[in-house]
Design an enzyme around this catalytic site. Structure first.
Site, short mmCIF file in Angstrom:
data_model
loop_
_atom_site.label_atom_id
_atom_site.label_comp_id
_atom_site.label_asym_id
_atom_site.label_seq_id
_atom_site.Cartn_x
_atom_site.Cartn_y
_atom_site.Cartn_z
CB SER A 123 25.41 71.17 12.25
OG SER A 123 26.42 72.03 12.70
CG HIS A 138 26.22 76.72 11.22
ND1 HIS A 138 25.30 77.14 12.15
CD2 HIS A 138 26.64 75.50 11.63
CE1 HIS A 138 25.17 76.22 13.08
NE2 HIS A 138 25.97 75.22 12.78
#
Length: 272
Positions: free
Chosen positions: A138, A191
């Site tokens: 991710s 992230h």
């Protein structure tokens, strides 16, 4: 005799799925294969792939710099790997189709892995004095979403949410917040680091790390890569312009893939 009941139609067209899979370019295929191989290796109990290849701040040294490249390929379970693959595949194959296979290799094995890792290590160890290990593709999902958000912002600056007009460049940040709320133990910091590098990519600041097109053509011709490697995307076969980040459409809803995350012991997953 009873009449056979007709089966309900499938929610997807198998022929279109097969066509899509068959046209996935070479580097994207290799990334998906590497994710599968590392997941299969994690099934054995003799050697922990996660502990070996995770981005662990206290384990980074001259002999373990490989972790700056291995962590996106490693996942902490089947669903972690599966959901990451679903989110990453369309983004990565579009990037490779746009820029070519050699450019994708140079960026994703280079700055698009090491820069988010470096930012994470800076904040996690130096500023926060923590040692949370992260794994998961991710990092690339949020990075590519960040770069696409910048591209979209140039043509469609806002999307509407009721009466609110929200800048499109914030969509990856909103996604990361929602993931952190909905999914426990998500690496919100990881992230954010990926999104920051994605913004730099979208703004064109990472062009410096792309080999000149002349050199790429020379390598392709010298090694006959287009003739030897199936699904290879030549620098002259790119679907889009060289430095456009990702193809986008006018989408006022800010639609995007939804990544997720979780823990495995002390190892924090990045993304789906």
């Amino acid at each position: 005799m009873a009449t056979p009941t007709a089966l309900p139609p499938l929610p997807f067209n198998p022929a279109r799925v097969r066509s899509y899979v068959l046209r996935i370019p070479l580097f994207t295929r290799l990334v998906l294969l590497a994710i599968l191989v590392f997941w299969l290796l994690e099934l054995q109990t003799v050697w922990s792939v996660v502990q070996w290849g995770a981005l662990t701040p206290d384990e980074i040294g001259l002999g373990t710099m490989y972790r700056l490249n291995t962590y996106p390929f490693i996942h902490s379970g089947f669903f972690h790997a599966f959901l990451n693959v679903l989110a990453l595949t369309p983004l990565l194959e579009r990037f490779e189709a746009e820029h070519g296979t050699l450019t994708a290799v140079a960026l994703f094995i280079g700055p698009l892995s090491t820069f988010p890792a470096g930012l994470y290590l800076l904040f996690e160890k130096v500023l926060l004095h923590r040692n949370t290990a992260v794994v998961g593709a991710s990092v690339w999902v949020f990075l590519l979403l960040g770069s696409e958000a910048i591209r979209t912002f140039k043509s469609n600056p806002y999307f509407s949410l009721g009466s609110l007009k929200i800048p499109t460049w914030t969509s990856p940040l909103i996604a990361s917040v929602l993931v952190s709320i909905l999914m426990s133990n998500t690496s919100f910091l990881g992230h954010l680091c990926a999104i920051a590098v994605g913004y730099l990519l979208g703004l064109g600041y990472l062009k410096l790390f792309v080999p000149p097109e002349k050199i790429l053509r020379w390598i392709e011709g010298k090694l006959n890569l287009l003739g030897r490697l199936p699904h290879y995307v030549s620098v002259d076969q790119k679907t889009y312009g060289r430095y456009g980040v990702l193809p986008t459409t006018n989408n006022s809803s800010g639609e995007r893939p939804t990544p997720m995350s979780n823990y495995l012991g002390a190892n924090q997953r990045l993304g789906p």
